[in-house]
Design a protein around this motif. Structure first.
Motif, PDB file in Angstrom:
ATOM      1  N   LYS A  57     -72.541   5.903  73.162  1.00  0.00           N
ATOM      2  CA  LYS A  57     -71.876   7.031  73.819  1.00  0.00           C
ATOM      3  C   LYS A  57     -70.397   7.194  73.463  1.00  0.00           C
ATOM      4  O   LYS A  57     -69.862   8.297  73.548  1.00  0.00           O
ATOM      5  N   SER A  58     -69.724   6.121  73.113  1.00  0.00           N
ATOM      6  CA  SER A  58     -68.280   6.224  72.859  1.00  0.00           C
ATOM      7  C   SER A  58     -68.011   6.960  71.555  1.00  0.00           C
ATOM      8  O   SER A  58     -66.950   7.519  71.350  1.00  0.00           O
ATOM      9  N   SER A  59     -68.999   6.938  70.669  1.00  0.00           N
ATOM     10  CA  SER A  59     -68.948   7.726  69.443  1.00  0.00           C
ATOM     11  C   SER A  59     -70.367   7.827  68.907  1.00  0.00           C
ATOM     12  O   SER A  59     -71.143   6.873  69.003  1.00  0.00           O
ATOM     13  N   ALA A  60     -70.670   8.972  68.309  1.00  0.00           N
ATOM     14  CA  ALA A  60     -72.006   9.159  67.726  1.00  0.00           C
ATOM     15  C   ALA A  60     -72.216   8.217  66.541  1.00  0.00           C
ATOM     16  O   ALA A  60     -73.342   7.893  66.185  1.00  0.00           O
ATOM     17  N   ARG A  61     -71.130   7.761  65.938  1.00  0.00           N
ATOM     18  CA  ARG A  61     -71.217   7.043  64.676  1.00  0.00           C
ATOM     19  C   ARG A  61     -72.156   5.829  64.685  1.00  0.00           C
ATOM     20  O   ARG A  61     -72.867   5.582  63.725  1.00  0.00           O
ATOM     21  N   TRP A  62     -72.135   5.068  65.770  1.00  0.00           N
ATOM     22  CA  TRP A  62     -72.848   3.782  65.768  1.00  0.00           C
ATOM     23  C   TRP A  62     -74.340   3.950  65.491  1.00  0.00           C
ATOM     24  O   TRP A  62     -74.915   3.190  64.712  1.00  0.00           O
ATOM     25  N   GLU A  63     -74.950   4.933  66.126  1.00  0.00           N
ATOM     26  CA  GLU A  63     -76.386   5.134  65.906  1.00  0.00           C
ATOM     27  C   GLU A  63     -76.683   6.072  64.742  1.00  0.00           C
ATOM     28  O   GLU A  63     -77.674   5.882  64.049  1.00  0.00           O
ATOM     29  N   THR A 185     -59.299  -2.238  75.727  1.00  0.00           N
ATOM     30  CA  THR A 185     -59.842  -3.535  75.310  1.00  0.00           C
ATOM     31  C   THR A 185     -60.295  -3.535  73.852  1.00  0.00           C
ATOM     32  O   THR A 185     -60.869  -4.510  73.377  1.00  0.00           O
ATOM     33  N   ASP A 186     -60.070  -2.433  73.148  1.00  0.00           N
ATOM     34  CA  ASP A 186     -60.457  -2.346  71.743  1.00  0.00           C
ATOM     35  C   ASP A 186     -59.200  -2.498  70.887  1.00  0.00           C
ATOM     36  O   ASP A 186     -58.294  -1.653  70.957  1.00  0.00           O
ATOM     37  N   ASN A 187     -59.156  -3.561  70.092  1.00  0.00           N
ATOM     38  CA  ASN A 187     -57.981  -3.796  69.246  1.00  0.00           C
ATOM     39  C   ASN A 187     -57.713  -2.603  68.330  1.00  0.00           C
ATOM     40  O   ASN A 187     -56.559  -2.306  68.016  1.00  0.00           O
ATOM     41  N   ASN A 188     -58.767  -1.907  67.921  1.00  0.00           N
ATOM     42  CA  ASN A 188     -58.569  -0.720  67.086  1.00  0.00           C
ATOM     43  C   ASN A 188     -57.739   0.331  67.809  1.00  0.00           C
ATOM     44  O   ASN A 188     -56.880   0.979  67.201  1.00  0.00           O
ATOM     45  N   ALA A 189     -58.013   0.508  69.105  1.00  0.00           N
ATOM     46  CA  ALA A 189     -57.282   1.523  69.873  1.00  0.00           C
ATOM     47  C   ALA A 189     -55.788   1.211  69.854  1.00  0.00           C
ATOM     48  O   ALA A 189     -54.947   2.105  69.756  1.00  0.00           O
ATOM     49  N   ALA A 245     -57.783  10.121  70.591  1.00  0.00           N
ATOM     50  CA  ALA A 245     -58.011   9.051  69.622  1.00  0.00           C
ATOM     51  C   ALA A 245     -59.337   9.129  68.874  1.00  0.00           C
ATOM     52  O   ALA A 245     -59.492   8.500  67.833  1.00  0.00           O
ATOM     53  N   ASN A 246     -60.327   9.864  69.407  1.00  0.00           N
ATOM     54  CA  ASN A 246     -61.525  10.109  68.590  1.00  0.00           C
ATOM     55  C   ASN A 246     -62.156  11.443  68.975  1.00  0.00           C
ATOM     56  O   ASN A 246     -61.688  12.127  69.913  1.00  0.00           O
ATOM     57  N   ASP A 247     -63.188  11.825  68.235  1.00  0.00           N
ATOM     58  CA  ASP A 247     -63.796  13.151  68.445  1.00  0.00           C
ATOM     59  C   ASP A 247     -64.374  13.311  69.851  1.00  0.00           C
ATOM     60  O   ASP A 247     -64.356  14.409  70.410  1.00  0.00           O
ATOM     61  N   GLN A 271     -61.298  11.760  65.568  1.00  0.00           N
ATOM     62  CA  GLN A 271     -61.603  10.713  64.594  1.00  0.00           C
ATOM     63  C   GLN A 271     -63.113  10.550  64.547  1.00  0.00           C
ATOM     64  O   GLN A 271     -63.780  10.713  65.578  1.00  0.00           O
ATOM     65  N   ASP A 272     -63.630  10.252  63.407  1.00  0.00           N
ATOM     66  CA  ASP A 272     -65.041   9.913  63.135  1.00  0.00           C
ATOM     67  C   ASP A 272     -65.801  11.011  62.386  1.00  0.00           C
ATOM     68  O   ASP A 272     -66.917  10.764  61.937  1.00  0.00           O
ATOM     69  N   ALA A 273     -65.223  12.194  62.271  1.00  0.00           N
ATOM     70  CA  ALA A 273     -65.920  13.281  61.563  1.00  0.00           C
ATOM     71  C   ALA A 273     -67.352  13.441  62.053  1.00  0.00           C
ATOM     72  O   ALA A 273     -68.291  13.533  61.265  1.00  0.00           O
ATOM     73  N   TYR A 291     -61.853  11.155  58.773  1.00  0.00           N
ATOM     74  CA  TYR A 291     -63.133  10.755  58.183  1.00  0.00           C
ATOM     75  C   TYR A 291     -63.023   9.328  57.676  1.00  0.00           C
ATOM     76  O   TYR A 291     -62.154   9.002  56.881  1.00  0.00           O
ATOM     77  N   LYS A 292     -63.901   8.489  58.181  1.00  0.00           N
ATOM     78  CA  LYS A 292     -63.992   7.119  57.680  1.00  0.00           C
ATOM     79  C   LYS A 292     -65.361   7.023  57.006  1.00  0.00           C
ATOM     80  O   LYS A 292     -66.387   7.251  57.651  1.00  0.00           O
ATOM     81  N   ALA A 293     -65.364   6.757  55.733  1.00  0.00           N
ATOM     82  CA  ALA A 293     -66.624   6.706  54.978  1.00  0.00           C
ATOM     83  C   ALA A 293     -67.399   5.470  55.422  1.00  0.00           C
ATOM     84  O   ALA A 293     -67.260   4.384  54.862  1.00  0.00           O
TER      85      ALA A 293
HETATM   86  C1  BGC Z   1     -63.975   2.791  66.175  1.00  0.00           C
HETATM   87  C2  BGC Z   1     -64.026   4.286  66.206  1.00  0.00           C
HETATM   88  C3  BGC Z   1     -64.834   4.764  67.411  1.00  0.00           C
HETATM   89  C4  BGC Z   1     -64.407   4.053  68.695  1.00  0.00           C
HETATM   90  C5  BGC Z   1     -65.347   4.363  69.849  1.00  0.00           C
HETATM   91  C6  BGC Z   1     -63.463   2.260  67.487  1.00  0.00           C
HETATM   92  O1  BGC Z   1     -63.375   0.883  67.488  1.00  0.00           O
HETATM   93  O2  BGC Z   1     -63.163   2.363  65.108  1.00  0.00           O
HETATM   94  O3  BGC Z   1     -64.588   4.779  65.012  1.00  0.00           O
HETATM   95  O4  BGC Z   1     -64.672   6.134  67.590  1.00  0.00           O
HETATM   96  O5  BGC Z   1     -64.373   2.660  68.507  1.00  0.00           O
HETATM   97  O6  BGC Z   1     -66.626   3.884  69.603  1.00  0.00           O
END
Ligand code: BGC
Length: 373
Positions: A57-63, A185-189, A245-247, A271-273, A291-293
């Motif tokens: 749910k946090s991003s469509a990308r994972w699935e 809690t996400d180091n990326n954030a 921070a993301n789409d 983010q995430d296209a 866009y992250k390939a």
């Molecule tokens: C990812 C992003 C994603 C976000 C939410 C981050 O750690 O790098 O691509 O949008 O988590 O899932």
């Protein structure tokens, strides 16, 4: 010593593979490697890779992207794998990891839900001689053997610069900028924020922009993001730009802006296209995405995992500093790309989204306008 443990475990895993039903919900096991060709006794037995994705749910990308590309890579290599999704549940994350190890995983690749619970999983894996990879998110103080991701500070820089570009095009005068950050809690954030704050702070300091509300969204929860942004806009109706921070977070803000007839007037980043993010850009409601390939990210991580599963010691391309432990983690970091209306077509050309899924209904005309073939 580690190598010894690894190959032993790998051999044991290969022996049990044919018998072990490893999969569960969303799991997918390719047991091709269980059928060892006769006469291949001198070949090192290939191990098995377990992958835990964070949620859907946090991003469509994972699935829609990560799972697909990882699966393809493991299938091509003929290495056994099991990909599962913890659906945002930290206990479930731990349970999946335990099951994967019990079922003979020799390599564990995780996208942590937070560093604390991620570390617990990595520690357990390491104690059993299972090799570890942090995928996309670095587990702080986690001690994974490898980290594969994008240059996440650069992702943030592109978002900050993207918002500046869109505000400049709108000739915004002293715009009030709101920030909707990813999960605390996400180091990326943290890295994304470091990137865009460096760009925005210069604008705040020079008085060109005015700093508005700035809040993190727990677990990247899109629904909560809507509530948070609604409050921001109520308290500060003159918000003129949104660094989301993301789409998913961007779309939550756009939904609120629409209710207030402000969509298209207030630029929003992402983010995430994702298909939704790209459609929001085509509609003029979102200013940009990053866009992250993900195919490259999945391929790089799978290559490391496959090497480890075969008992090799694959090489990373660099290192990343774990800010908590101070360790240099062997890493592969890829390059992100900013996407605006004019280069949405690049994402389609790269095969990340198809014209069919993007250019539906009213978007067909926009796609033509954006030169999408
Ligand atoms: C990812 C992003 C994603 C976000 C939410 C981050 O750690 O790098 O691509 O949008 O988590 O899932």
């Amino acid at each position: 010593m580690r190598k010894g443990i690894l190959s032993l475990t790998a051999a044991a895993a290969a022996m049990t593979l044919g018998l072990t039903a490893c999969g569960g919900e969303g799991g997918d096991t390719n047991a091709q490697t269980s059928a060892a060709p006769s006469g291949a006794a001198s070949q090192p037995a290939a191990g098995k890779v377990g992958v835990i994705l964070p949620d859907s749910k946090s991003s469509a990308r994972w699935e829609t992207a990560d799972r697909k590309y990882l699966e393809e890579a493991f299938k091509t290599a003929g290495v056994a794998y099991d990909i599962q999704n913890a659906q945002g549940d930290k206990n479930q994350f731990q349970t999946i990891a335990d099951q994967m190890i019990t079922n003979g995983a020799t390599v564990l690749m995780i996208v942590n839900l937070d560093s604390g619970t991620g570390k617990a999983v990595l520690d357990k894996a390491k104690a059993q001689g299972v090799a570890t990879i942090d995928y996309d998110r670095l587990t702080l103080n986690g001690g994974a053997s490898y980290y594969v991701s994008f240059d996440n500070t650069k992702v943030g820089t592109l978002q900050g610069e993207g918002l500046v570009k869109c505000l400049t095009e709108k000739k915004a005068d002293k715009p009030i900028v709101a920030e909707l950050n990813g999960s605390p809690t996400d180091n990326n954030a943290t890295l994304f924020k470091n990137g865009y704050d460096a760009v925005l702070k210069a604008k705040y300091d020079s008085g060109e922009y005015v700093k508005g509300p700035d809040q993190s969204v727990p677990d990247w929860d899109n629904a909560q993001a809507g509530t948070i942004f609604e409050q921001m806009l109520t308290e500060q109706p003159k918000i003129a730009g949104v660094l989301a921070a993301n789409d998913g977070l961007g779309n939550a803000a756009i939904t609120v802006l629409k209710k207030n007839n402000l969509n298209g007037k207030v630029p929003v980043t992402g983010q995430d296209a994702t298909v939704q993010g790209l459609q929001n850009i085509l509609a003029g409601d979102q200013c940009m995405t990053v866009y992250k390939a993900i195919k490259k990210e999945a391929d790089a991580a799978a290559a490391l995992a496959i090497g480890l599963a075969k008992g090799e010691k694959p090489a990373a391309t660099g290192t990343v500093k774990d800010t908590e432990s101070g360790a240099d983690v062997p890493a592969v970091l890829l390059d992100p790309q900013a996407i605006f209306f004019d280069n949405v077509k690049d994402v389609v050309a790269d095969g990340f989204v198809t014209k069919e899924e993007l250019c539906t209904g009213d978007f067909a005309a926009k796609c033509t306008e954006a030169g999408i073939q």
